[in-house]
Enzyme design. Structure first.
Site, PDB file in Angstrom:
ATOM      1  N   GLU A 161       5.179  -9.866  -1.248  1.00 41.82           N
ATOM      2  CA  GLU A 161       5.110  -9.816  -2.552  1.00 41.82           C
ATOM      3  C   GLU A 161       4.262 -10.618  -4.176  1.00 41.82           C
ATOM      4  O   GLU A 161       5.467 -11.201  -4.024  1.00 41.82           O
ATOM      5  CB  GLU A 161       6.768  -9.919  -2.763  1.00 41.82           C
ATOM      6  CG  GLU A 161       7.130  -8.336  -2.792  1.00 41.82           C
ATOM      7  CD  GLU A 161       8.335  -7.877  -3.180  1.00 41.82           C
ATOM      8  OE1 GLU A 161       9.917  -6.588  -3.438  1.00 41.82           O
ATOM      9  OE2 GLU A 161       9.245  -8.805  -3.364  1.00 41.82           O
ATOM     10  N   GLU A 318       8.702  -1.588   1.311  1.00 42.58           N
ATOM     11  CA  GLU A 318       9.345  -1.585   1.278  1.00 42.58           C
ATOM     12  C   GLU A 318      10.427  -0.341   0.097  1.00 42.58           C
ATOM     13  O   GLU A 318       9.810  -0.223  -0.649  1.00 42.58           O
ATOM     14  CB  GLU A 318       9.545  -2.755   0.364  1.00 42.58           C
ATOM     15  CG  GLU A 318      10.178  -4.225   1.435  1.00 42.58           C
ATOM     16  CD  GLU A 318      10.549  -5.451   1.164  1.00 42.58           C
ATOM     17  OE1 GLU A 318      11.225  -5.159  -0.812  1.00 42.58           O
ATOM     18  OE2 GLU A 318       9.777  -6.576   0.752  1.00 42.58           O
TER      19      GLU A 318
END
Length: 655
Positions: A161, A318
């Site tokens: 991320e 995710e």
């Protein structure tokens, strides 16, 4: 076009027939070794085929400078491979270990107020720190060298991320890198001063060393300085991605590389349209934010991610099986939502469905975040739902690798317009770029119309109809492109606060909507934003909020599709252009307010719903090759026409 854009794209390194991958982040370092065998057994029961490993393991892998401990990771890799589970191996650089930040506090980010962002959470590193880069790449090299021939390794997962918590760093490292970036962009101080409009407020620079990031100032920082700092910050993280990828390419040239984007909600600082060419396959993390458009936002984000992937398979890295831990109130998913959310991503091109995380943590900040294996264990409704999804994905193996079928409508999405339209010193700070785009997407779904969410630099010409909400930043080249699009038979719809500035955030003079004024055949002299709670009525029954304008029709060919009820001023217009048209909406209508005017905008483009009338609005349609995904947008079962069965509440049917 960069060399990365010319490079061949690859999916995960996997032998055998194509399939939809299924799995999660796996963090065995959080658990005793005895539990790992139970994990693999339960993974096989659930149908897991792949896990992302070692994402936050730097401190475990390198407990001290120069000292590595790979024994535990060797064990985990071997165990997973023996269980038939592939590994997307992370480079583990997302969270520097305490020994590194203690020895080198200069790697820690600095916020706009000049305060250090301290360790204790994650992503406490400067994207432009040469010290951090040196240590991170050393770890990447060690991992790549050790595991390059491991049979479990099917992909590399760079960092994690990127930019989630450290996108904007105002440190001295960042200042130096920002100056170098500006010098490369502008080449001379004269060109920078012109672009930044530094004649205003006595800001003219005479030396590159005088330039700083837009740190806390007495008033509003220079708007173009802010825009360039946003561009630079996205580029700085992209350069880190490239640096890690270069090491991986050198040592493991046959292993594909990805990193997980965050195309969701208000995650706007990273220009993913610019990043997409840097990875072998696009990956994304998405979490549902509750609200009246939560389902449509998930679809919108999956749709945009698929377009960023260029129609190639992408990886849902995710999402959540149930509740998250970071919202004010974290609500569990209802029956059916686990599968519906997952399969909606598949409908828009995902060939892998993964979650954070495999086993729900006992300790740490995310211990109340749901997982595939919850605190309650395998004897739980949640785990049974996970296993059912695993079986469903196995049955959907023929979908893997199939391309998305283009929609008849394209919604143009532009990161720079998002950045600039919401900066300070504007007519209103209430404007929300992504919300306007989502409202148009919802309005189209409500009428059973498929739409693609297309990056502004993408293939726009393929769509009979383009909707460009708040396309605020319009360089001359883009204005020309949109004009040719309409002249050649395309039908463009744009909205308030579009076409206003060029690439330097300089206003196009002569009246609004600036660069699009002649194309639209209208002229606006002054904006008229609305105060909170105020609204305006239109003669088609819709209500406008947030923004209005006094729209003067400047071309006799312009048709007024709706007027403001007070004063009879034009609110929505359309101008025939060549064999196409260009339409303008001068107020925020919301999804419900767009509905009355949408048929008149769709009709000239020849766009109609592909769904039977009784399903329109209740069912969302997505198409991948020969596979049609029917997504129930309601909380009630729906009888399908022609005796095709029942579409259960909150479910997806693949035909």
């Amino acid at each position: 076009m960069s060399s990365s854009e010319n490079a061949p794209r690859r999916w995960i390194r996997r032998a055998g027939e194509a399939r939809l991958e299924f799995g999660a982040d796996y963090n065995p370092e959080q658990w005793p070794r005895a539990i790992w065998d139970d994990d693999v057994r339960a993974m096989r029961e659930a149908g897991v085929t792949i896990v992302s490993l070692a994402i936050f393991s730097w401190a475990r892998l390198q407990p001290a400078e120069g000292a590595y401990d790979f024994a535990w990771l060797d064990d985990a890799m071997d165990l997973l491979h023996a269980g038939g589970i592939a590994v997307d191996l992370a480079t583990a650089t997302a969270s520097p270990p305490p020994w590194l930040t203690t020895k080198h506090p200069e790697i820690l980010p600095v916020n706009a107020e000049g305060s250090t962002v301290w360790p204790g959470a994650r992503q406490h590193w400067r994207p432009t720190s040469p010290v951090f880069r040196e240590h991170a790449l050393r770890l990447v090299r060690a991992l790549a060298t050790r595991y390059r021939d491991h049979p479990a390794l099917v992909a590399w997962h760079v960092n994690n991320e990127l930019g989630c918590h450290n996108i904007y760093d105002f440190s001295d490292d960042a200042a130096r890198a920002f100056r170098a970036w500006l010098e490369a962009r502008y080449q001379s101080m004269d060109r920078l001063n012109e672009a930044w409009g530094t004649a205003f407020w006595s800001q003219q620079y005479s030396d590159w060393e005088q330039i700083l990031p837009p740190r806390l100032a007495a008033s509003h920082p220079n708007p173009t300085q802010q825009l360039d700092f946003k561009r630079f910050s996205s580029d700085a993280l992209k350069e880190h991605l490239r640096a890690e990828k270069a090491v991986l390419r050198e040592i493991t040239p046959d292993v594909p590389v990805t990193t997980n984007f965050m195309v969701m909600g208000e995650q706007k600082p990273m220009n993913y349209a610019d990043w997409a060419a840097e990875v072998d396959f696009v990956s994304n993390d998405h979490y549902v934010v509750p609200g009246p458009q939560a389902r449509d936002e998930l679809s919108f984000s999956a749709n945009l991610t698929g377009m960023l992937a260029g129609g190639r398979p992408w990886f849902l890295m995710e999402h959540s099986t149930s509740a998250v831990n970071w919202q004010p109130v974290n609500v569990a998913k209802r029956p059916g939502e686990l599968a519906r959310d997952s399969l909606t991503h598949v409908a828009y091109g995902a060939d892998a469905v993964c979650f954070f995380q495999w086993r729900q943590s006992r300790a740490g900040a995310e211990k109340y975040h749901s997982a595939m294996l919850p605190h309650a264990g395998t004897d739980s409704a949640l785990f049974r739902g996970v296993a059912e999804l695993g079986k469903r994905l196995r049955d959907l193996a023929p979908v893997a690798g199939t391309p998305r079928t283009p929609a008849p409508v394209g919604i143009v999405f532009d990161w720079e317009s998002w950045w600039v339209a919401e900066q300070d010193s504007h007519p209103t700070d209430r404007l929300r770029y992504r919300q306007e785009a989502l409202d148009w997407y919802t309005a189209l779904l409500d009428q059973g119309i498929r739409a693609d969410v297309v990056p502004a630099g993408g293939d726009l010409e393929r769509y009979p109809m383009l909707i460009a909400p708040i396309l605020h930043v319009v360089p001359a080249a883009l204005a020309g492109r949109l004009t040719r699009y309409a002249e050649n038979g395309g039908h463009l719809v744009t909205t308030y606060f579009s076409g206003i500035v060029d690439e330097n955030d300089h206003v196009w003079l002569g009246g609004y909507p600036g660069a699009l004024r002649d194309l639209l055949g209208i002229r606006v002299e002054e904006f008229a934003p609305l105060l909170d709670g105020d609204s305006v009525a239109l003669d088609n029954g819709a209500t406008g909020t947030l923004w209005t304008e006094r729209v003067d029709v400047a071309d006799s060919g312009v048709e007024v599709l709706a007027r403001y009820r007070d004063g009879k001023q034009a609110a929505i217009t359309r101008r025939p252009v060549g064999t196409g048209s260009a339409s303008y909406v001068s107020t925020r209508l919301g999804a419900a307010g767009i509905a009355p005017v949408l048929p008149s905008l769709l009709r000239p483009a020849g766009v109609a719903s592909e769904l039977p009338p009784e399903l329109r609005g209740r069912v969302e349609l997505a198409i991948r090759g020969e596979h049609r995904f029917l997504i129930n947008r309601t909380d009630e079962p729906i009888d399908l026409p022609g005796g095709a069965g029942v579409l259960d509440a909150r479910s997806v049917l693949v035909m």
